[in-house]
Write a protein that holds these residues in place. Structure first.
Motif, short mmCIF file in Angstrom:
data_model
loop_
_atom_site.label_atom_id
_atom_site.label_comp_id
_atom_site.label_asym_id
_atom_site.label_seq_id
_atom_site.Cartn_x
_atom_site.Cartn_y
_atom_site.Cartn_z
N GLU A 144 0.81 -1.22 0.00
CA GLU A 144 0.00 0.00 0.00
C GLU A 144 0.84 1.27 0.00
OE1 GLU A 144 -3.25 -0.18 -0.54
OE2 GLU A 144 -2.91 -2.34 -0.63
N ASN A 145 2.14 1.14 0.16
CA ASN A 145 3.00 2.32 0.10
C ASN A 145 2.92 2.95 -1.27
OD1 ASN A 145 3.82 1.52 2.65
ND2 ASN A 145 5.94 2.07 2.28
N ARG A 146 3.28 4.19 -1.34
CA ARG A 146 3.28 4.91 -2.62
C ARG A 146 4.62 4.65 -3.31
NH1 ARG A 146 2.08 11.30 -3.39
NH2 ARG A 146 1.67 11.18 -5.62
N TYR A 147 4.55 4.26 -4.58
CA TYR A 147 5.73 4.02 -5.41
C TYR A 147 5.69 5.03 -6.54
CZ TYR A 147 6.33 -0.40 -2.96
OH TYR A 147 6.53 -1.35 -2.00
N ILE A 148 6.70 5.88 -6.62
CA ILE A 148 6.76 6.93 -7.63
C ILE A 148 7.83 6.57 -8.65
CG2 ILE A 148 7.19 9.38 -8.08
CD1 ILE A 148 6.22 8.44 -4.62
N SER A 149 7.45 6.51 -9.91
CA SER A 149 8.39 6.19 -10.99
C SER A 149 8.95 7.49 -11.53
CB SER A 149 7.64 5.45 -12.11
OG SER A 149 8.51 5.21 -13.19
N LEU A 150 10.26 7.64 -11.41
CA LEU A 150 10.94 8.85 -11.86
C LEU A 150 12.00 8.47 -12.88
CD1 LEU A 150 11.30 11.93 -11.36
CD2 LEU A 150 12.94 11.33 -9.61
N VAL A 151 11.92 9.07 -14.07
CA VAL A 151 12.92 8.83 -15.10
C VAL A 151 13.73 10.11 -15.23
CG1 VAL A 151 13.33 8.25 -17.51
CG2 VAL A 151 11.41 7.21 -16.29
N SER A 152 15.03 9.98 -15.03
CA SER A 152 15.92 11.14 -15.02
C SER A 152 16.86 11.07 -16.21
CB SER A 152 16.72 11.15 -13.71
OG SER A 152 17.70 12.15 -13.76
N PHE A 153 16.80 12.08 -17.06
CA PHE A 153 17.73 12.22 -18.17
C PHE A 153 18.73 13.31 -17.80
CE2 PHE A 153 14.31 10.16 -20.39
CZ PHE A 153 14.92 9.46 -21.41
N THR A 154 19.99 13.12 -18.18
CA THR A 154 20.98 14.16 -17.95
C THR A 154 20.73 15.30 -18.93
OG1 THR A 154 22.51 13.02 -19.40
CG2 THR A 154 22.72 12.57 -17.05
N MET A 155 21.39 16.40 -18.72
CA MET A 155 21.11 17.61 -19.49
C MET A 155 21.71 17.59 -20.90
SD MET A 155 21.23 20.47 -16.50
CE MET A 155 20.79 21.76 -17.63
N ARG A 156 22.14 16.44 -21.36
CA ARG A 156 22.71 16.35 -22.70
C ARG A 156 21.65 16.08 -23.76
NH1 ARG A 156 27.31 12.69 -23.49
NH2 ARG A 156 25.63 11.23 -23.75
N CYS A 157 20.38 16.09 -23.38
CA CYS A 157 19.34 15.77 -24.34
C CYS A 157 18.22 16.80 -24.28
CB CYS A 157 18.77 14.37 -24.07
SG CYS A 157 17.89 14.25 -22.52
#
Length: 175
Positions: A144-157
């Motif tokens: 029941e915990n909250r799972y947050i999907s975070l996709v991190s791109f570096t600043m080269r794109c």
């Protein structure tokens, strides 16, 4: 919860010091030879390192673990390699790091995204969904915990993705 998570995950990379070139090594200045290509895995590690620097600045009450190998029977290899998991009072942030150069195109529903129209990559949200499911299967008491999907791109794109993915209103976010 932190102790339970830490005991379930094992780090994929052993501690090792970066190697320094020796004082006796000579470098060529000839421009006729092309620069050696950096291996894709090394480029990915550099992106993950950049995120680790940011995660080191988390406030008290938040912890993170990086470069995890989690058993995942649904994966082709039997494991999921997870770049980062941030444990907070608000939930678990599962971060997939990408270190690409160029234009990223894709939507939430596309199975693959393109990088500068040159090659395809698996949709990072679908990839991260698999990571979250692998974590949930190991933590039955925390479904029941909250799972947050975070996709991190570096600043080269630069992004040509669905603008909704950049808004903070759901548990899926691209930065």
């Amino acid at each position: 919860m932190l102790k339970k998570l830490m005991s379930m995950f094992k780090s994929n990379t052993p501690d090792k010091k970066p190697t320094q070139p020796s004082k006796n090594s000579k470098t060529k200045t000839s421009s006729s030879k092309p620069k050696p290509k950096v291996q894709p895995t090394r480029i990915g590690e550099l992106g993950e390192h950049k995120i680790n620097i940011q995660l080191d600045q988390l406030p008290k009450g938040c912890k993170y673990v990086s470069d995890l190998m989690v058993a995942n029977p649904k994966s082709r290899t039997g494991y999921s390699q997870i770049d980062h998991v941030v444990i907070t009072p608000q939930g678990l942030f599962v971060i997939e790091t990408k270190n690409y150069n160029g234009e990223i195109k894709g939507t939430r529903d596309n199975k693959s995204w393109t990088v500068s129209n040159r090659f395809k990559m698996y949709n990072p949200f679908m990839q991260n969904y698999g990571h979250i499911q692998a974590i949930k299967s190991l933590l039955p008491d925390y479904q029941e915990n909250r799972y947050i999907s975070l996709v991190s791109f570096t600043m080269r794109c630069r992004f040509s993705v669905d603008p909704e993915l950049r808004k903070i209103h759901s548990d899926e976010l691209i930065v």
